[in-house]
Design an enzyme around this catalytic site. Structure first.
Site: not given
Ligand code: DGY
Length: 328
Positions: A238, A267, A285
């Protein structure tokens, strides 16, 4: 039951929600909803199929109404949902972890490691603009990966898959997580070290922690100064785990040799210094963006709503403490 899907997802999984008189509405916009739109459209529904771009806090839950029973989050990470607020209200929250998603993220992590070490994106860009005039002894010198040290912060399912893939490169793998994991050490040949040691010894550092108050900006200037000079950083976890301002400084002053980033602090905004830097690779992402992973995510997000409707405990309950006292 009324079900609101905040954005169209790949595949036709949503169709299977349309059983037993369920009323299913999918947002007509192919973009994240604003908070105002989310409140407007979700008001009065029993079930929400949400994406990681939806911020769902207690106020949103209350505005949707006291009949809201479940938030099925179409992502592994669930930092976009206030879990305590959901639990306090008896709202069930689920996520979508699976081998397919974990493998997809691990593969993307390795794509970034390889592309950084061998300067693939820079070299591709130069070739495309016609800069290749023939073999030269010193263009785009990179680094071998074999025998180097990989530091994995957060050795959960994805971190472990990243570690497994390092075996072909005969890397030394250090990891840090809350507690040492003897089983993983035995299976993967990885070694638990303190964060400071991991920073000091790693040639590549890959982040695999969830975003929590504890991990927010854990990779900041204090962490960067402890890192080996010339380290490569990869973040497919993240964005806010890394302080982006401090990252820009660490890249500028050479502490970092490069960074591979699939996620960003704010983001979809990205600091211009990052996408203008030749030693930074940015992807939007997409670490879980494979057909296999997204199909599995759709199947799980929908399947778990159907389970809850029929009174069955869903497989990936984020707040299991709520199950017996959930809203019905
Ligand atoms: C998740 O699944 O957390 C990814 O970051 C997005 O698909």
């Amino acid at each position: 039951m009324k079900i609101f899907v905040t954005r169209k997802i790949p595949g036709d999984f949503i169709e299977s929600l349309k059983v037993n008189g369920n009323e299913v509405v999918i947002s007509e916009f192919n973009r994240p909803l604003t908070q105002v739109e989310l409140l407007e459209k979700a008001k009065g529904v029993d079930f929400l199929l949400a994406l990681l771009t939806d911020r769902i806090d207690g106020d949103v839950m209350d505005a949707v109404g006291p009949q809201l029973k479940m938030i099925s989050n179409y992502a592994v990470g669930f930092d976009n949902v206030d879990i305590k607020a959901a639990s306090d209200r008896g709202i069930v929250v689920t996520n979508t972890p699976s081998d397919e998603v974990n493998e997809s993220v691990a593969e993307h992590t390795w794509a970034l490691i390889l592309a950084l070490a061998r300067r693939i994106v820079e070299a591709d860009e130069a070739t495309r603009r016609g800069a290749y005039k023939g073999w030269e002894p010193d263009i785009f010198l990179g680094h071998n990966i074999i025998g180097k040290t990989l530091g994995i912060i957060g050795l959960g399912r994805i971190g472990s898959m990243v570690a497994r893939r390092s075996q072909g490169y005969k890397m030394t793998v250090f990891y840090n997580k809350r507690e040492p994991d003897p089983k993983a050490e035995q299976e993967l040949g990885v070694k638990f070290v303190s964060l400071d040691d991991l920073y000091k010894q790693s040639d590549f550092i890959s982040l695999h922690v969830p975003l929590t108050e504890e991990t927010r900006h854990m990779i900041n200037k204090d962490a960067f100064v402890k890192m080996k000079k010339g380290v490569f950083l990869v973040n497919t976890a993240r964005g806010p785990v890394v302080d982006e301002r401090d990252l820009v400084d660490a890249l500028r002053n050479g502490q970092l040799a490069g960074a591979g980033l699939d996620v960003f602090d704010n983001e979809p905004n990205i600091s211009p210094e990052l996408y203008n830097a030749p030693n930074v690779i940015t992807t939007p992402h997409i670490a879980s963006a494979t057909w296999e992973a997204r199909n599995k995510m759709g199947e799980q997000a929908v399947g778990q709503i159907l389970s809850v409707i029929t009174g069955q405990k869903p497989e990936n309950l984020v707040n299991p403490e709520v199950w017996e006292k959930r809203r019905r």
